[in-house]
Design a protein around this motif. Structure first.
Motif, PDB file in Angstrom:
ATOM      1  N   GLY A 134      22.332  19.128  16.876  1.00  0.00           N
ATOM      2  CA  GLY A 134      23.311  19.548  17.816  1.00  0.00           C
ATOM      3  C   GLY A 134      24.035  20.950  17.573  1.00  0.00           C
ATOM      4  O   GLY A 134      23.642  21.585  16.330  1.00  0.00           O
ATOM      5  N   LYS A 135      24.869  21.567  18.178  1.00  0.00           N
ATOM      6  CA  LYS A 135      25.518  22.641  18.272  1.00  0.00           C
ATOM      7  C   LYS A 135      27.026  22.387  18.508  1.00  0.00           C
ATOM      8  O   LYS A 135      27.522  21.403  19.459  1.00  0.00           O
ATOM      9  CB  LYS A 135      25.104  23.461  19.131  1.00  0.00           C
ATOM     10  N   ASP A 136      27.788  23.048  17.779  1.00  0.00           N
ATOM     11  CA  ASP A 136      29.429  22.876  18.114  1.00  0.00           C
ATOM     12  C   ASP A 136      30.012  24.547  17.910  1.00  0.00           C
ATOM     13  O   ASP A 136      29.530  25.161  17.329  1.00  0.00           O
ATOM     14  CB  ASP A 136      30.011  22.089  17.006  1.00  0.00           C
ATOM     15  N   LEU A 137      30.914  24.582  18.708  1.00  0.00           N
ATOM     16  CA  LEU A 137      31.670  26.059  19.065  1.00  0.00           C
ATOM     17  C   LEU A 137      32.150  26.347  17.501  1.00  0.00           C
ATOM     18  O   LEU A 137      31.812  27.643  17.053  1.00  0.00           O
ATOM     19  CB  LEU A 137      32.787  26.110  19.864  1.00  0.00           C
ATOM     20  N   GLU A 138      32.726  25.527  16.743  1.00  0.00           N
ATOM     21  CA  GLU A 138      33.299  25.843  15.539  1.00  0.00           C
ATOM     22  C   GLU A 138      32.363  25.534  14.377  1.00  0.00           C
ATOM     23  O   GLU A 138      32.071  26.549  13.357  1.00  0.00           O
ATOM     24  CB  GLU A 138      34.533  24.737  15.070  1.00  0.00           C
TER      25      GLU A 138
END
Length: 284
Positions: A134-138
């Motif tokens: 996955g990917k997360d902004l932080e």
């Protein structure tokens, strides 16, 4: 209480086994004492019990019932040190081990060294129940590897910080994964040698530890690298306490990981008796 113990050093992830019988409901509170600097300053604690799976064998139950790769390797070496066994031409003893956090009996191999208290140990790790990317902004890019007993988040090239624990729990909750034990594996792929800084949190012990090495976390990294590349992975991971080597075997026909192995050196550092407060005086 007087409890017999032995302490091992698997690449800095100091592990204490209690070999005296102890009621299971006391495991967490006794472990919290043993991990204190004034006792044995261990990073983790396990308890030796009779096995229900191996005839006349023993079982390793970790302090919160979690699975631990380094403790599993220490457990294999401890059994060889205590009972011996028949070596092959390479001076290796093979055995099966019964540990918490997995329903499977795990194959292990223990190689004798010139030091009676030092061993090179390889353990076949349980396969993850889930592997997610996955990917997360932080956090940026991350990988989630859910072993039965601990969940690891592999984070790429960000500065290690405890502030990410709360965010990790939110991500896991959002996708329906819940576990008392979680690890954040801060993976640095930008250095000359791939390195990793492990942070492990066990909720019911309120135990937050920057581990010197993490076996299951190293296996999580191998799983993520294998899934991303769709090929076999053999990787030495430099960690604060030393090097662990992981090997993931990719199956092209099944399009999945078939095996994961963890290997590294273990040395036993002390053995003796602990004097623990009575049950009424243990922390709640």
């Amino acid at each position: 209480m007087k409890l017999k113990y032995i302490k091992a050093n698997p690449s800095g992830n100091t592990t204490v086994f209690i070999t005296s019988p102890v009621p299971r409901h006391l495991y967490p509170s006794i472990a919290s004492i043993i991990m204190k600097p004034e006792y044995l300053a261990a990073e983790q604690v396990g308890y030796i019990e009779p096995s229900l799976k191996i005839t006349e064998g023993v079982h390793l139950e970790m302090m919160a019932g979690e699975f631990c790769g380094n403790a599993s390797r220490c457990f294999a070496a401890w059994q060889v040190m205590k009972k011996g066994g028949t070596t092959n031409n390479d001076n290796i003893i093979s055995l099966n081990i019964d540990v918490s956090g997995t329903k499977n009996i795990l194959p292990a191999s223990v190689k004798m060294t010139n030091d009676a208290y030092t061993y090179d140990v390889n353990v076949e790790m349980p396969l993850p129940q889930k592997i997610l990317l996955g990917k997360d902004l932080e956090l940026g890019e991350y990988g989630i590897v859910d072993f039965n007993g601990i969940v690891h988040l592999v984070l790429w090239n960000i500065k290690p910080d405890v502030k990410y624990i709360e965010l990790a729990y939110r991500i896991l909750s959002d996708i329906g994964i819940s576990d008392d034990a979680i690890g954040l594996m801060f993976l640095n792929t930008q250095s000359l040698s791939m390195s990793m800084t492990p942070l492990v949190y066990i909720k019911n012990l309120k135990s937050l530890i920057w581990e010197n090495s993490c076996g299951s976390g190293s296996s999580a990294v191998a799983a993520i690298l294998s899934i991303k590349s769709r090929k076999n992975i053999t990787q030495a991971l430099l960690q604060p306490g030393g090097i662990l080597t992981v090997n993931a075997v990719w199956d092209d026909d099944m399009n999945q990981i078939r095996k994961i192995y963890l290997s590294g050196r273990i040395n036993f550092t002390s053995e003796g008796t602990l004097y623990i407060p009575s049950e009424d005086d243990l922390p709640r």
